[in-house]
Design a protein around this motif. Structure first.
Motif, PDB file in Angstrom:
ATOM      1  N   SER A   1      42.025  16.056  17.257  1.00 25.19           N
ATOM      2  CA  SER A   1      42.352  15.004  18.221  1.00 25.19           C
ATOM      3  C   SER A   1      41.342  13.868  18.153  1.00 25.19           C
ATOM      4  CB  SER A   1      42.334  15.574  19.653  1.00 25.19           C
ATOM      5  OG  SER A   1      43.297  16.582  19.816  1.00 25.19           O
TER       6      SER A   1
ATOM      7  N   VAL B   1      55.390  10.067  16.515  1.00 25.25           N
ATOM      8  CA  VAL B   1      54.208  10.467  17.304  1.00 25.25           C
ATOM      9  C   VAL B   1      54.585  11.040  18.659  1.00 25.25           C
ATOM     10  CG1 VAL B   1      52.878   8.648  16.154  1.00 25.25           C
ATOM     11  CG2 VAL B   1      53.797   8.237  18.460  1.00 25.25           C
TER      12      VAL B   1
ATOM     13  N   ARG C   1      52.949  14.009  20.678  1.00 23.99           N
ATOM     14  CA  ARG C   1      51.584  14.232  20.182  1.00 23.99           C
ATOM     15  C   ARG C   1      50.609  13.176  20.689  1.00 23.99           C
ATOM     16  NH1 ARG C   1      50.513  13.753  14.904  1.00 23.99           N
ATOM     17  NH2 ARG C   1      52.206  12.259  14.484  1.00 23.99           N
TER      18      ARG C   1
ATOM     19  N   ASN D   1      46.752  13.751  19.594  1.00 23.44           N
ATOM     20  CA  ASN D   1      46.576  15.193  19.410  1.00 23.44           C
ATOM     21  C   ASN D   1      47.406  15.672  18.226  1.00 23.44           C
ATOM     22  OD1 ASN D   1      44.996  15.231  21.789  1.00 23.44           O
ATOM     23  ND2 ASN D   1      46.802  15.634  23.057  1.00 23.44           N
ATOM     24  N   SER D   2      47.093  16.841  17.755  1.00 23.31           N
ATOM     25  CA  SER D   2      47.824  17.459  16.637  1.00 23.31           C
ATOM     26  C   SER D   2      47.973  16.484  15.478  1.00 23.31           C
ATOM     27  CB  SER D   2      49.213  17.940  17.111  1.00 23.31           C
ATOM     28  OG  SER D   2      49.097  18.851  18.166  1.00 23.31           O
TER      29      SER D   2
ATOM     30  N   LYS E   1      48.039  14.604  11.976  1.00 26.92           N
ATOM     31  CA  LYS E   1      48.533  14.978  10.654  1.00 26.92           C
ATOM     32  C   LYS E   1      47.979  14.000   9.616  1.00 26.92           C
ATOM     33  CE  LYS E   1      52.974  16.304  12.737  1.00 26.92           C
ATOM     34  NZ  LYS E   1      54.439  16.089  12.713  1.00 26.92           N
TER      35      LYS E   1
ATOM     36  N   ASP F   1      49.160  10.476   9.642  1.00 29.53           N
ATOM     37  CA  ASP F   1      48.709   9.568  10.686  1.00 29.53           C
ATOM     38  C   ASP F   1      47.558   8.687  10.216  1.00 29.53           C
ATOM     39  OD1 ASP F   1      49.148  12.259  13.019  1.00 29.53           O
ATOM     40  OD2 ASP F   1      50.481  10.533  12.737  1.00 29.53           O
TER      41      ASP F   1
END
Length: 125
Positions: free
Chosen positions: A17, A64, A67, A84-85, A87, A90
Motif C-alpha cells: 500500500s 482501481v 483497491r 491498497n493491493s 499491482k 499500477d
C-alpha cells in the motif's frame, strides 16, 4: 495561480500500500473538484480517481475500483489517494489535478486546468 504538490510515491512490492497526498495552494480549494491521473512510460495519461468539491461524489477507474480510495480534507487543502493491493500494472507517475470551474468531477485530462509535478509509484512483482 494554483500550486499542486504531490508526495507519497515510492517503491513497493505487489500487494502493498501507499498513500499519495496532493497539497494545494493559491485558490479556494474547497470550491473545486480534484482528480488523480497516472501515466506509464509510452502511454497516454489515464484517469484514476476523482472527487467533487464537497467530497460527496467520487469516481474510480474500473482498474482501481475496490483497491484505491480518494478523499479530501478541505481544511488542510489536501487530496489523498489511498492505494491498497497494489499491482505491477499500477506502476506510473501519478498526478493530481484541479478541475475547471465548470467540472464537478474531472474524469478526463482536459477537465483539469492545473496539474502537479507528479510522483513516481513503482510496484515490483
Amino acid at each position: 495561480q494554483v500550486q499542486l504538490v504531490e508526495s507519497g510515491g515510492g517503491l513497493v512490492q505487489a500487494g502493498g500500500s501507499l498513500r499519495l497526498s496532493c497539497a494545494a495552494s493559491g485558490r479556494t480549494f474547497s470550491r473545486y473538484g480534484m482528480g488523480w491521473f497516472r501515466q506509464a512510460p509510452g502511454k497516454e495519461p489515464e484517469f484514476v480517481a476523482a472527487i467533487s468539491a464537497s467530497g460527496g461524489i467520487n469516481r474510480y477507474a474500473d482498474s482501481v475500483k475496490g483497491r484505491f480510495t480518494i478523499s479530501r480534507d478541505n481544511v488542510k487543502n489536501t487530496v489523498y489517494l489511498q492505494m491498497n493491493s497494489l499491482k505491477p500494472e499500477d506502476t506510473a507517475v501519478y498526478y493530481c489535478g484541479a478541475a475547471r470551474v465548470s467540472t464537478i468531477v474531472p474524469l478526463h485530462p482536459h477537465d483539469l486546468d492545473h496539474w502537479g509535478q507528479g510522483t513516481q509509484v513503482t510496484v515490483s512483482s
